[in-house]
Design a protein around this motif. Sequence first.
Motif, PDB file in Angstrom:
ATOM      1  N   LEU A 175      38.484  24.246  31.606  1.00  0.00           N
ATOM      2  CA  LEU A 175      39.567  24.414  30.634  1.00  0.00           C
ATOM      3  C   LEU A 175      39.448  25.776  29.967  1.00  0.00           C
ATOM      4  O   LEU A 175      38.339  26.223  29.626  1.00  0.00           O
ATOM      5  CB  LEU A 175      39.509  23.310  29.572  1.00  0.00           C
ATOM      6  N   LEU A 176      40.577  26.402  29.759  1.00  0.00           N
ATOM      7  CA  LEU A 176      40.621  27.720  29.139  1.00  0.00           C
ATOM      8  C   LEU A 176      41.188  27.616  27.732  1.00  0.00           C
ATOM      9  O   LEU A 176      42.079  26.804  27.466  1.00  0.00           O
ATOM     10  CB  LEU A 176      41.476  28.681  29.965  1.00  0.00           C
ATOM     11  N   THR A 177      40.679  28.442  26.842  1.00  0.00           N
ATOM     12  CA  THR A 177      41.242  28.522  25.494  1.00  0.00           C
ATOM     13  C   THR A 177      42.129  29.740  25.331  1.00  0.00           C
ATOM     14  O   THR A 177      42.989  29.769  24.456  1.00  0.00           O
ATOM     15  CB  THR A 177      40.124  28.624  24.438  1.00  0.00           C
ATOM     16  N   HIS A 178      41.947  30.739  26.153  1.00  0.00           N
ATOM     17  CA  HIS A 178      42.642  32.010  25.964  1.00  0.00           C
ATOM     18  C   HIS A 178      44.130  31.871  26.238  1.00  0.00           C
ATOM     19  O   HIS A 178      44.549  31.033  27.042  1.00  0.00           O
ATOM     20  CB  HIS A 178      42.027  33.082  26.864  1.00  0.00           C
ATOM     21  N   PRO A 179      44.946  32.681  25.566  1.00  0.00           N
ATOM     22  CA  PRO A 179      46.408  32.523  25.660  1.00  0.00           C
ATOM     23  C   PRO A 179      47.003  33.043  26.956  1.00  0.00           C
ATOM     24  O   PRO A 179      47.745  34.002  26.983  1.00  0.00           O
ATOM     25  CB  PRO A 179      46.915  33.321  24.453  1.00  0.00           C
ATOM     26  N   HIS A 180      46.615  32.423  28.087  1.00  0.00           N
ATOM     27  CA  HIS A 180      47.277  32.734  29.352  1.00  0.00           C
ATOM     28  C   HIS A 180      47.137  31.512  30.252  1.00  0.00           C
ATOM     29  O   HIS A 180      46.253  30.697  30.092  1.00  0.00           O
ATOM     30  CB  HIS A 180      46.662  33.964  30.023  1.00  0.00           C
TER      31      HIS A 180
ATOM     32  N   ASP B 275      36.132  27.755  29.195  1.00  0.00           N
ATOM     33  CA  ASP B 275      36.273  29.201  29.369  1.00  0.00           C
ATOM     34  C   ASP B 275      35.331  29.699  30.464  1.00  0.00           C
ATOM     35  O   ASP B 275      34.455  28.985  30.944  1.00  0.00           O
ATOM     36  CB  ASP B 275      36.064  29.954  28.050  1.00  0.00           C
ATOM     37  N   LEU B 276      35.552  30.941  30.823  1.00  0.00           N
ATOM     38  CA  LEU B 276      34.801  31.546  31.913  1.00  0.00           C
ATOM     39  C   LEU B 276      34.213  32.863  31.473  1.00  0.00           C
ATOM     40  O   LEU B 276      34.849  33.632  30.755  1.00  0.00           O
ATOM     41  CB  LEU B 276      35.711  31.775  33.119  1.00  0.00           C
ATOM     42  N   THR B 277      33.016  33.108  31.910  1.00  0.00           N
ATOM     43  CA  THR B 277      32.396  34.406  31.699  1.00  0.00           C
ATOM     44  C   THR B 277      32.229  35.054  33.072  1.00  0.00           C
ATOM     45  O   THR B 277      32.025  34.345  34.067  1.00  0.00           O
ATOM     46  CB  THR B 277      31.030  34.252  30.999  1.00  0.00           C
TER      47      THR B 277
ATOM     48  N   LEU C 123      34.866  25.271  42.373  1.00  0.00           N
ATOM     49  CA  LEU C 123      35.223  24.682  41.077  1.00  0.00           C
ATOM     50  C   LEU C 123      36.699  24.315  41.062  1.00  0.00           C
ATOM     51  O   LEU C 123      37.519  24.935  41.746  1.00  0.00           O
ATOM     52  CB  LEU C 123      34.936  25.664  39.944  1.00  0.00           C
ATOM     53  N   PRO C 124      37.065  23.304  40.255  1.00  0.00           N
ATOM     54  CA  PRO C 124      38.485  22.960  40.144  1.00  0.00           C
ATOM     55  C   PRO C 124      39.277  24.089  39.509  1.00  0.00           C
ATOM     56  O   PRO C 124      38.722  24.957  38.830  1.00  0.00           O
ATOM     57  CB  PRO C 124      38.477  21.709  39.269  1.00  0.00           C
ATOM     58  N   THR C 125      40.585  24.075  39.724  1.00  0.00           N
ATOM     59  CA  THR C 125      41.448  25.104  39.167  1.00  0.00           C
ATOM     60  C   THR C 125      41.336  25.117  37.642  1.00  0.00           C
ATOM     61  O   THR C 125      41.321  24.068  36.997  1.00  0.00           O
ATOM     62  CB  THR C 125      42.907  24.845  39.560  1.00  0.00           C
ATOM     63  N   ALA C 126      41.259  26.309  37.081  1.00  0.00           N
ATOM     64  CA  ALA C 126      41.147  26.452  35.623  1.00  0.00           C
ATOM     65  C   ALA C 126      42.531  26.517  34.994  1.00  0.00           C
ATOM     66  O   ALA C 126      43.465  27.064  35.571  1.00  0.00           O
ATOM     67  CB  ALA C 126      40.364  27.712  35.278  1.00  0.00           C
ATOM     68  N   GLY C 127      42.676  25.950  33.825  1.00  0.00           N
ATOM     69  CA  GLY C 127      43.946  26.001  33.112  1.00  0.00           C
ATOM     70  C   GLY C 127      43.793  25.533  31.684  1.00  0.00           C
ATOM     71  O   GLY C 127      42.713  25.097  31.270  1.00  0.00           O
TER      72      GLY C 127
ATOM     73  N   PRO D 236      45.779  32.566  36.893  1.00  0.00           N
ATOM     74  CA  PRO D 236      44.486  32.267  37.511  1.00  0.00           C
ATOM     75  C   PRO D 236      43.355  32.907  36.735  1.00  0.00           C
ATOM     76  O   PRO D 236      43.469  34.029  36.236  1.00  0.00           O
ATOM     77  CB  PRO D 236      44.629  32.871  38.920  1.00  0.00           C
ATOM     78  N   ALA D 237      42.258  32.193  36.589  1.00  0.00           N
ATOM     79  CA  ALA D 237      41.098  32.714  35.858  1.00  0.00           C
ATOM     80  C   ALA D 237      40.361  33.737  36.716  1.00  0.00           C
ATOM     81  O   ALA D 237      40.324  33.631  37.947  1.00  0.00           O
ATOM     82  CB  ALA D 237      40.161  31.572  35.495  1.00  0.00           C
ATOM     83  N   LEU D 238      39.807  34.720  36.084  1.00  0.00           N
ATOM     84  CA  LEU D 238      39.008  35.704  36.789  1.00  0.00           C
ATOM     85  C   LEU D 238      37.636  35.109  37.091  1.00  0.00           C
ATOM     86  O   LEU D 238      37.087  34.333  36.311  1.00  0.00           O
ATOM     87  CB  LEU D 238      38.848  36.962  35.926  1.00  0.00           C
ATOM     88  N   ASP D 239      37.078  35.512  38.217  1.00  0.00           N
ATOM     89  CA  ASP D 239      35.712  35.115  38.581  1.00  0.00           C
ATOM     90  C   ASP D 239      35.522  33.608  38.586  1.00  0.00           C
ATOM     91  O   ASP D 239      34.499  33.098  38.116  1.00  0.00           O
ATOM     92  CB  ASP D 239      34.696  35.763  37.626  1.00  0.00           C
ATOM     93  N   LEU D 240      36.502  32.857  39.073  1.00  0.00           N
ATOM     94  CA  LEU D 240      36.331  31.417  39.205  1.00  0.00           C
ATOM     95  C   LEU D 240      35.430  31.155  40.406  1.00  0.00           C
ATOM     96  O   LEU D 240      35.796  31.450  41.543  1.00  0.00           O
ATOM     97  CB  LEU D 240      37.673  30.723  39.403  1.00  0.00           C
ATOM     98  N   PRO D 241      34.226  30.629  40.164  1.00  0.00           N
ATOM     99  CA  PRO D 241      33.298  30.418  41.286  1.00  0.00           C
ATOM    100  C   PRO D 241      33.888  29.475  42.338  1.00  0.00           C
ATOM    101  O   PRO D 241      34.634  28.547  42.010  1.00  0.00           O
ATOM    102  CB  PRO D 241      32.067  29.795  40.603  1.00  0.00           C
ATOM    103  N   ALA D 242      33.545  29.714  43.567  1.00  0.00           N
ATOM    104  CA  ALA D 242      34.031  28.886  44.665  1.00  0.00           C
ATOM    105  C   ALA D 242      33.587  27.438  44.471  1.00  0.00           C
ATOM    106  O   ALA D 242      32.462  27.167  44.050  1.00  0.00           O
ATOM    107  CB  ALA D 242      33.505  29.423  45.992  1.00  0.00           C
TER     108      ALA D 242
END
Length: 402
Positions: A70-75, A47-49, A86-90, A78-84
């Motif tokens: 890796l994301l747990t949230h139901p979407h 997850d991302l903060t 970093l690999p793609t979040a999903g 693209p993740a918000l605030d993904l730092p430059a």
Amino acid sequence: MEVTLLGTGAPAGLPRPDCPCAVCATARGGLARASTALLVDSALLLDLTPGAALAAARAGHSLVGVRQVLLTHPHNGPALDLPAGLPTAGRAPDGRDLTLISGHRVRAVPMDHPGTGYEVASPDGERLLYLPPGGAPAGLAEGLAPYDMVVADVVGRPDALARLRASGAVGATTDVIAAHLDHDVPGGPELTRRLAAAGARAVPDGTTLYVGEYHAVPDVPRRTLVTGGARSGKSVEAERRLETFPDVLYVATGGTREGDADWAERVALHRVRRPGSWRTAETCDLVPLLAADGPPLLIDCLSLWLTDAMDRVDAWDDDRWTAEQRPAQRALRKRVAELVSAVRETTRTVVAVTNETGSGVVPATAAGRRFRDELGRLNAAFADECEQVVLVVAGQALALRG
């Protein structure tokens, strides 16, 4: 395995933006929480903060070595605030197993709620389970090996912890960390108290924990007395203390009252609040239940037990109560002593509810004053045998002992 909690709050954070509630108004400084995100061995980000890179830096870490987000949230967007960098979040599909270059093994755990949980195993064998907000694992089989650490929505989904306990996935030494904390519970001592009753704890944002390292798991009081006035919230407090246990016997000492609509409504409200896995026994015969082995007991309540006990010994009759040999008094005190002795000797977890009747209007009748006095004596004797005693006033629980 090193786990840094970059955030421990609900997806919207705490305080929530523009929320005027009392909890949000006081969630400042150390009580403020960013949305939950976990950094595992600087290689895996769950997850991302907002401001994840800055949050990691404040905790003394860097995201440079992160190889999987890796994301747990139901979407799946693209993740918000993904730092430059970093690999793609999903999100990983349910049941998918991943092996990271760092040697960590990750399995996507199906949920009963939109979202995905993740089981993470380190190269050395430590095991972490991370659950999304509002989620509980689906289809757990019994006999699972206990995780070393579980990070979950303990406040929002206490039944998730109950399921994990029932399956064996949470054991006596599992470190249970509450995450996704929202404005449902005030922070500070009240949050600590509620989580301790569930055998869990909360930590501030930025805390680094070591999975598998010994940590004293909060002791769940084995015997608790919850007292308070009418409609104070004492039954809710008692039920909350056992909602993370998979099997509870709810002992209703009031029984049924034919034709009493108000009583039927009270009983219905209690039943709606109880988890579906709880069983109910309508009885005032408490001594055999306390003497037997079995799941935790929730006794609601001692004042109705006393009413039944006084009925059985004819203690309402003034003449029998004040007769020279005091037969009703002796018989009632014997029943109370047997109950108190059973509480002292029981091996079960017990939460009992009672009423405080001595702080209000003095009863107009001798029988009413007698009941008030005897309930006060029963409460004091019962409390002496409990590790924790809680007074509930206006929905607020005050620990008198423990």
